[in-house]
Design a protein around this motif. Structure first.
Motif, PDB file in Angstrom:
ATOM      1  N   UNK A  61       0.859  -1.467   0.103  1.00  0.00           N
ATOM      2  CA  UNK A  61      -0.084  -0.229  -0.109  1.00  0.00           C
ATOM      3  C   UNK A  61       0.825   1.352  -0.180  1.00  0.00           C
ATOM      4  N   UNK A  62       0.790   2.149  -0.942  1.00  0.00           N
ATOM      5  CA  UNK A  62       1.061   3.678  -1.095  1.00  0.00           C
ATOM      6  C   UNK A  62       0.918   4.453  -1.290  1.00  0.00           C
ATOM      7  N   UNK A  63       0.838   5.809  -1.151  1.00  0.00           N
ATOM      8  CA  UNK A  63      -0.056   6.766  -1.028  1.00  0.00           C
ATOM      9  C   UNK A  63       1.255   7.755  -2.162  1.00  0.00           C
ATOM     10  N   UNK A  64       2.491   7.171  -2.406  1.00  0.00           N
ATOM     11  CA  UNK A  64       2.814   8.553  -3.393  1.00  0.00           C
ATOM     12  C   UNK A  64       4.252   8.479  -2.106  1.00  0.00           C
ATOM     13  N   UNK A  65       3.561   8.976  -1.072  1.00  0.00           N
ATOM     14  CA  UNK A  65       4.746  10.682  -0.402  1.00  0.00           C
ATOM     15  C   UNK A  65       5.318   9.526   0.696  1.00  0.00           C
ATOM     16  N   UNK A  66       4.775   8.907   1.415  1.00  0.00           N
ATOM     17  CA  UNK A  66       4.718   8.703   2.596  1.00  0.00           C
ATOM     18  C   UNK A  66       5.529   7.007   2.599  1.00  0.00           C
ATOM     19  N   UNK A  67       5.211   6.581   4.265  1.00  0.00           N
ATOM     20  CA  UNK A  67       6.532   4.608   3.699  1.00  0.00           C
ATOM     21  C   UNK A  67       4.946   3.875   2.917  1.00  0.00           C
ATOM     22  N   UNK A  68       5.891   2.851   2.238  1.00  0.00           N
ATOM     23  CA  UNK A  68       5.528   1.743   1.355  1.00  0.00           C
ATOM     24  C   UNK A  68       4.838   1.039   2.835  1.00  0.00           C
ATOM     25  N   UNK A  69       3.052   0.201   2.852  1.00  0.00           N
ATOM     26  CA  UNK A  69       3.390  -1.019   3.739  1.00  0.00           C
ATOM     27  C   UNK A  69       2.882  -2.197   3.027  1.00  0.00           C
ATOM     28  N   UNK A  70       3.947  -3.305   3.463  1.00  0.00           N
ATOM     29  CA  UNK A  70       3.765  -4.246   2.639  1.00  0.00           C
ATOM     30  C   UNK A  70       2.005  -5.255   2.687  1.00  0.00           C
ATOM     31  N   UNK A  71       2.045  -5.252   1.662  1.00  0.00           N
ATOM     32  CA  UNK A  71       0.387  -6.008   1.823  1.00  0.00           C
ATOM     33  C   UNK A  71      -0.212  -6.628   1.580  1.00  0.00           C
ATOM     34  N   UNK A  72       0.930  -8.182   1.014  1.00  0.00           N
ATOM     35  CA  UNK A  72       1.100  -9.439   0.279  1.00  0.00           C
ATOM     36  C   UNK A  72       0.431  -8.918  -0.260  1.00  0.00           C
ATOM     37  N   UNK A  73      -0.604 -10.381  -1.178  1.00  0.00           N
ATOM     38  CA  UNK A  73      -1.276 -10.248  -2.421  1.00  0.00           C
ATOM     39  C   UNK A  73      -2.686  -9.759  -2.070  1.00  0.00           C
ATOM     40  N   UNK A  74      -3.149  -8.799  -0.967  1.00  0.00           N
ATOM     41  CA  UNK A  74      -4.464  -8.032  -1.089  1.00  0.00           C
ATOM     42  C   UNK A  74      -4.960  -7.367  -2.260  1.00  0.00           C
ATOM     43  N   UNK A  75      -4.091  -6.410  -3.364  1.00  0.00           N
ATOM     44  CA  UNK A  75      -4.641  -6.674  -3.604  1.00  0.00           C
ATOM     45  C   UNK A  75      -5.027  -7.036  -5.235  1.00  0.00           C
ATOM     46  N   UNK A  76      -4.186  -7.748  -5.323  1.00  0.00           N
ATOM     47  CA  UNK A  76      -4.047  -8.825  -6.532  1.00  0.00           C
ATOM     48  C   UNK A  76      -6.083  -9.288  -5.856  1.00  0.00           C
ATOM     49  N   UNK A  77      -6.264  -9.915  -4.509  1.00  0.00           N
ATOM     50  CA  UNK A  77      -7.366 -10.734  -4.492  1.00  0.00           C
ATOM     51  C   UNK A  77      -8.846  -9.816  -4.541  1.00  0.00           C
ATOM     52  N   UNK A  78      -7.795  -8.633  -4.134  1.00  0.00           N
ATOM     53  CA  UNK A  78      -9.067  -6.914  -3.683  1.00  0.00           C
ATOM     54  C   UNK A  78      -9.544  -7.269  -5.819  1.00  0.00           C
ATOM     55  N   UNK A  79      -8.353  -6.917  -6.194  1.00  0.00           N
ATOM     56  CA  UNK A  79      -8.476  -7.208  -7.895  1.00  0.00           C
ATOM     57  C   UNK A  79      -9.634  -7.940  -8.105  1.00  0.00           C
ATOM     58  N   UNK A  80      -9.247  -9.001  -8.013  1.00  0.00           N
ATOM     59  CA  UNK A  80      -9.212 -10.651  -8.873  1.00  0.00           C
ATOM     60  C   UNK A  80     -11.476 -10.405  -8.543  1.00  0.00           C
TER      61      UNK A  80
END
Lengths: 320, 428
Positions: A61-80
């Motif tokens: 997860x990343x808002x472009x400025x702050x620090x990145x946060x590991x999110x595993x496969x959750x982005x892909x799970x949401x995408x599906x």
């Protein structure tokens, strides 16, 4: 064995040019590799590294400025399960189909006519190429006028032949047709020129022979021109798939509305929201760079699938 | 020219070396912020008054070399790219109002303006605007440039024809509430054939949200878009649709231009900066417009900030420049040059802002803008507002344009919002 006479040693390799020594292998060509390296270095820096980074990004997860946060496969799970993403794929394919098939048909007719025309051939070729080099943004603005409800050219024509007005930019199908028409207008001439190049490689004797056998123009077209044009047709199909799957500026400019709304929403019911538009909205409107990267990889997969389909088509031609 | 094989090789090698060197150079010897006299300011076309920027350059010439650059294109992504890349970061950066909420969680990338003495100037600026530049940790990130008070632009001749109030004072009074405005819309529709008081219903929803003190996500990162305050705005927009007050015209097409010029769309609810757009888009309608209050109370659209990035090596100097650029005098100049509505109430009283405007029939428009700007309510703007407001906006558009059933549209919007909230880590 160890006492092998020294005299029997093969002659010293002075005669052999050093560059051909097999043991030096690939390294001996370093000058040539160096000569072509600028492209690969630039590609590495501005192509491959960003691609790799976007893959890395899609697991965060990343808002472009702050620090990145590991999110595993959750982005892909949401995408599906993201219906908006699936509908954007559907929109892209529908618009692509609406644009491509009329375009190929028109381009073929144009090319055949150009091939038989005698005068002003170069003028026509130039004129047909012109839409393709015109800025998409300018074209989209003009098409916005052409498809407007009360004072648009299209509705004026419809009314002239006694039909009802259609709110092109306010109905889901109208939007798709408007975008597809824009793309058809833009690419017909370009493809006609490519078809023309193909037509000119067909030997004239074939047509003469056909004429002597008593074939009419229609028969000649379907029995000689079309089969021999197949590789060119496939090329055009591949090119149009690539451009069609990337369509972004056309819907964005055609459907941009007031300042209060997102310019990437794709009009009412998201009817004109293509895959790339959706990617852009998620990334830059919502500042969701991680999910944006996942969407980009989703788009990549769709393009891969289509490339495989295209490749299979070409393969089958090889087997014939 | 013929290229020999050797020449080609040499060119290739030189290219490689240049690329490699270029890569190295951008890796270590990077100007990170200002060095010595250099002070870089980033803004966008129309974001600041060019006259004022020029004056600032001359004024601070002895101390710093102020390099004000207009950045074109998608401003925000260019700014965050340089900030993330930590190279060529501007010392002073303009932050657009609509992006402000997304910068605030990263307040550590900017200088806290309180440490430079900003609190002393607070009373000169509109309070609600000042609050928008404050990060959750209390630090002040953005210094107010302009605001965008929403008003009703209208054509008095058409209102008169419909038997409605048509003097700005009367319109402000007799169409002060949404109900009065809708009733006027019905009368307009009856008396003037083909005329609509609203172009679309999304503006009703949008301005109504702006009139409230809450939006879609609260300070505790909780989704509140399903609550009463949003539902009221939604119902109001649906009501406008039900009463047939909105046209089916798409903004920006020849249809909307023609309808506006012929008086079929005699009214627009929009921010003060829309006056400039009206003058540009409809030059033929000069003198046929007036400005009155927005029904339902003041609202705000747009308005930006200046911030000092952490890359700046001379924050005191930068702050001095910012406060001079955005003082009441220069804000007044910004309004004259670029239509930037001042965030300093002291400017509203200045004579040069109280001149009559021939485009608006010699009305002194400041009489409407000024009081509206001062009464805009303070609402918390969450970084998740854009993502979670969008589904609701999309569905109200579907109701307005496609005639979708409002109840289904609301349900669809809410289920989509919950899914997105869940994905973004916003509680519902």
């Amino acid at each position: 064995m160890a006492t092998a006479p020294l005299v029997e040693r093969p002659p010293a390799p002075v005669a052999e040019p050093p560059a051909y020594r097999p043991k030096k292998g690939v390294l001996s060509y370093w000058r040539l590799y160096a000569a072509i390296s600028p492209f690969y270095l630039l590609f590495l820096a501005f192509g491959l590294i960003p691609v790799g980074f976007s893959l890395y990004l899609s697991f965060h997860r990343w808002d472009g400025l702050g620090s990145m946060e590991y999110a595993g496969l959750s982005q892909y799970r949401y995408l599906l399960t993201d219906t908006d993403f699936w509908s954007s794929i559907g929109n892209t394919l529908i618009i692509w189909a609406l644009a491509t098939f009329p375009m190929i048909f028109l381009a073929m007719i144009t090319a055949v006519m150009l091939n038989s025309a005698v005068r002003f051939k170069n003028v026509y070729r130039f004129a047909y190429f012109l839409p393709n080099v015109t800025s998409v943004v300018a074209v989209a603005i003009i098409f916005g006028s052409v498809f407007s409800t009360n004072f648009g050219l299209v509705n004026a024509l419809l009314q002239a032949v006694g039909l009802d007005q259609i709110a092109w930019l306010n109905t889901p199908w109208g939007i798709k047709v408007a975008i597809a028409t824009l793309m058809t207008w833009q690419w017909t001439g370009y493809n006609a020129i490519i078809f023309l190049a193909g037509l000119q490689t067909i030997p004239g004797e074939l047509y003469e022979a056909a004429r002597m056998d008593g074939a009419g123009p229609v028969q000649t077209f379907f029995r000689i021109t079309l089969p021999l044009m197949r590789p060119v047709l496939l090329f055009v199909l591949v090119i149009s798939t690539v451009t069609g799957l990337q369509s972004f500026s056309e819907p964005q400019v055609l459907l941009q509305s007031t300042a209060n709304e997102s310019t990437f929403s794709g009009g009412p019911d998201h009817a004109g929201r293509t895959m790339v538009l959706y990617f852009f909205q998620q990334t830059f409107d919502n500042n969701d760079f991680g999910y944006g990267a996942a969407v980009a990889w989703g788009i990549f997969l769709v393009v891969v699938i289509f490339s495989i389909i295209n490749w299979r088509l070409v393969q089958r031609r090889g087997e014939d | 020219m013929r290229l020999s094989r050797r020449g080609l090789l040499r060119a290739g090698l030189a290219g490689t070396a240049a690329t490699a060197l270029g890569g190295l150079a951008s890796g270590c010897a990077v100007p990170n912020g200002s060095t010595g006299r250099n002070m870089v300011l980033w803004y966008w076309s129309g974001g600041l008054s060019d006259t004022v920027v020029k004056k600032a350059k001359a004024r601070y010439d002895d101390a710093v070399d102020l390099d004000a650059i207009q950045i074109g294109g998608y401003y925000r992504s260019k700014l965050i790219t340089t900030m993330t890349g930590q190279a060529h970061v501007p010392d002073i950066a303009g932050l657009k109002g609509e992006d402000m909420a997304s910068y605030l969680p990263n307040a550590d990338q900017f200088v806290d303006l309180r440490t430079l003495g900003a609190e002393k100037l607070k009373s000169q600026y509109l309070d609600w605007k000042w609050q928008q530049g404050v990060a959750p940790d209390g630090s002040l990130v953005g210094f107010p440039i302009d605001v965008g008070p929403v008003v009703q632009f209208y054509q008095p001749a058409v209102y008169e024809k419909a038997g409605l109030a048509h003097e700005p004072k009367d319109v402000s009074k007799e169409m002060g509430t949404w109900e009065q405005f809708f009733a006027a819309g019905e009368q307009l529709k009856k008396r003037v054939r083909g005329a609509f008081i609203l172009t679309d219903i999304t503006s009703v929803f949008e301005m109504s949200i702006g009139q409230g003190t809450e939006r879609f996500v609260n300070r505790d990162k909780h989704f509140i878009g399903d609550q009463e305050h949003v539902r009221v705005c939604w119902d109001r927009a649906v009501e406008a649709k039900r009463r047939g007050l909105a046209s089916s015209i798409v903004t920006g097409t020849p249809d909307s231009i023609s309808a506006t010029e012929s008086g079929k769309l005699p009214s627009q609810l929009n921010a003060s900066w829309n006056a400039g757009d009206l003058k540009l888009q409809y030059p033929k309608t000069k003198g046929r417009w007036r400005v009155a209050n927005c029904p339902g109370g003041p609202s705000n659209v747009g308005g930006s900030f200046l911030a000092i990035t952490k890359a700046c090596r001379e924050p005191e100097k930068a702050f001095e420049i910012i406060t001079w650029l955005l003082g009441p005098d220069n804000q007044a100049q910004g309004f004259i040059d670029a239509g930037l509505f001042p965030s300093t109430p002291a400017s509203y009283e200045m004579r040069k802002l109280r001149e009559s405007d021939p485009f608006f029939g010699d009305q002194i428009t400041m009489d409407v803008y000024g009081p509206a700007a001062e009464k805009i309510p303070v609402a918390f703007n969450s970084p998740y507002d854009v993502a979670l407001g969008q589904p609701i906006r999309d569905e109200i558009k579907n109701v307005g344009v496609l005639g979708k059933n409002p109840e289904n549209a609301w349900k669809d919007a809410m289920s989509k919002c919950r899914r997105i909230a869940d994905h973004l880590g916003v509680s519902t």
